[in-house]
Enzyme design. Structure first.
Site, PDB file in Angstrom:
ATOM      1  N   ASP A  82       0.852  -1.192   0.000  1.00 17.19           N
ATOM      2  CA  ASP A  82       0.000   0.000   0.000  1.00 17.19           C
ATOM      3  C   ASP A  82       0.896   1.254   0.000  1.00 17.19           C
ATOM      4  OD1 ASP A  82      -2.416   1.388   0.203  1.00 17.19           O
ATOM      5  OD2 ASP A  82      -2.428   1.331   2.409  1.00 17.19           O
ATOM      6  N   SER A 216     -12.978   4.327   4.495  1.00 16.23           N
ATOM      7  CA  SER A 216     -13.616   3.927   5.757  1.00 16.23           C
ATOM      8  C   SER A 216     -14.866   4.759   5.971  1.00 16.23           C
ATOM      9  CB  SER A 216     -12.644   4.109   6.932  1.00 16.23           C
ATOM     10  OG  SER A 216     -11.742   3.009   6.977  1.00 16.23           O
TER      11      SER A 216
HETATM   12  P1  13P Z   1      -9.047   4.762   5.423  1.00 16.24           P
HETATM   13  O1  13P Z   1      -8.167   5.598   6.292  1.00 16.24           O
HETATM   14  O2  13P Z   1     -10.274   5.499   5.012  1.00 16.24           O
HETATM   15  O3  13P Z   1      -9.374   3.444   6.046  1.00 16.24           O
HETATM   16  O4  13P Z   1      -8.243   4.466   4.056  1.00 16.24           O
HETATM   17  C1  13P Z   1      -7.287   3.445   4.016  1.00 16.24           C
HETATM   18  C2  13P Z   1      -6.479   3.485   2.777  1.00 16.24           C
HETATM   19  O5  13P Z   1      -6.773   4.148   1.803  1.00 16.24           O
HETATM   20  C3  13P Z   1      -5.263   2.663   2.749  1.00 16.24           C
HETATM   21  O6  13P Z   1      -4.529   2.854   1.586  1.00 16.24           O
HETATM   22  O1  G3H Z   2      -3.422   4.827   3.728  1.00 17.47           O
HETATM   23  C1  G3H Z   2      -2.810   4.493   4.719  1.00 17.47           C
HETATM   24  C2  G3H Z   2      -3.169   3.316   5.536  1.00 17.47           C
HETATM   25  O2  G3H Z   2      -4.241   3.603   6.399  1.00 17.47           O
HETATM   26  C3  G3H Z   2      -1.962   2.799   6.256  1.00 17.47           C
HETATM   27  O3  G3H Z   2      -1.658   3.602   7.336  1.00 17.47           O
HETATM   28  O4  G3H Z   2       0.733   4.121   6.913  1.00 17.47           O
HETATM   29  O5  G3H Z   2      -0.253   4.342   9.225  1.00 17.47           O
HETATM   30  O6  G3H Z   2       0.131   2.074   8.233  1.00 17.47           O
HETATM   31  P1  G3H Z   2      -0.146   3.538   7.956  1.00 17.47           P
HETATM   32 ZN    ZN Z   3      -4.589   4.837   0.822  1.00 13.43          ZN
END
Ligand code: 13P
Ligand code: G3H
Ligand code: ZN
Length: 311
Positions: A82, A216
């Protein structure tokens, strides 16, 4: 069954008018909660790992947890990086067993974004790994990057064909008004997404999978539960689930959810510890956190994403 790439998942999701949930994982209980729910629903699922998760849990632990989940569930599971911020982290994840990576060049200029994304695509495709790119900037906080509302930018539909054809990405994250974290809209502000942009993008990229980050919905009952059991979260507003259902029925094939998992797990652990002040065995309160994640993901798959029975 080994890890799967996102290619076939997205082809089916696009045709079927549903989306695959991409849930962030950071530890064993989170992996177990998500994949148990996916198994109950017989749903494909994407487990995604941020740079922060790799730092916290370590690459090898996360790989082994996901392998264990595949052995336990037999489900098609993709393991995705991610928000990869540079070529090196994407390469490390391709070399280290991920089946999909995101290169997030959204903070760069259009040409720089194309160059870095193309470099990742060439490497990843040579190793059978799919790549997600991003055009447009979401507001909110991820790791050390904090994009203010003023700096956020909707995706410009006029740029998407050139971006996709010059980079060769397999999916594209776009900015239509979602944002990261639990505070997506100001108190009193009505949530609004630019479905017109999504529609225009999908007209220009027929059949091409679109990704929605920051999805979310921040259910109020969990914010209330956190605060009932000693927390002090300010009012938080997420994306209404009805809007996510609409996006899933359109070109959106991957919907990213992290904050809702954090929220329901924290609410459950707080409740457990307040109701059982004598407990000190982590298995007792973490089991409640894991169950909360399982319930949340089951609900998302069944009632929002529409991916039940599609494994
Ligand atoms: P949220 O913070 O809305 O859960 O989004 C998560 C996300 O986009 C991770 O890449
Ligand atoms: O988009 C980000 C995700 O919610 C991951 O969050 O970078 O704090 O693990 P993080
Ligand atoms: Zn994201």
């Amino acid at each position: 069954m080994p890890l799967v790439s996102t290619k076939e998942m997205f082809e089916k999701a696009y045709k079927g008018g549903y989306a695959i949930g991409a849930f962030n994982v950071n530890n064993m209980e989170i992996v177990q909660g998500i994949t148990q729910a996916a198994m109950e629903e017989n749903s494909p699922v994407i487990l995604q790992v941020s740079a922060g998760a790799r730092k916290y849990a370590k690459h090898n632990y996360l790989i082994k947890l996901v392998e264990a989940a595949i052995m336990e569930t037999g489900l098609p599971i993709a393991l995705h990086l991610d928000h990869g911020e540079n070529f090196d982290i994407c390469k490390a994840c391709v070399d280290g067993g991920f089946s999909s990576v995101m290169i997030d060049g959204s903070k760069y200029s259009f040409e720089e974004n194309i160059a870095i994304t193309r470099q990742v695509v060439e490497y990843a495709h040579a190793h059978g790994v799919t790549v997600e790119g991003e055009l447009g900037k979401l507001a909110g906080i991820e790791d050390d990057v904090n994009v203010s509302d003023e700096d956020a930018q909707f995706t410009n539909p006029a740029e998407v064909e050139e971006f996709v054809s010059r980079t060769g990405v397999d999916s594209l994250a776009i900015a239509i008004g979602t944002s990261h974290g639990a505070y997506k809209f100001k108190p009193g502000q009505k949530p609004r997404l630019r479905f017109d942009i999504l529609e225009e993008v999908s007209k220009r990229l027929p059949g091409f999978p679109i990704v929605l980050h920051g999805a979310s919905s921040v259910p109020q009952e969990f914010v209330a539960q956190v605060n009932q059991y000693g927390g002090s979260m300010p009012d938080a507003i997420g994306i209404p689930e009805e809007m996510l259902r609409q996006a899933a029925s359109m070109a959106v094939c991957k919907i990213n959810i992290d904050s809702d998992l954090r929220l329901c797990m924290t609410a459950a652990v707080r409740k457990h510890l307040c109701e059982h002040p004598d407990h000190f065995d982590p298995r007792q309160y973490l089991a409640d956190g894991r169950q909360a994640i399982q319930d949340m993901v089951r609900h998302k798959i069944r009632d929002v994403l529409g991916s039940s029975g599609k494994a």
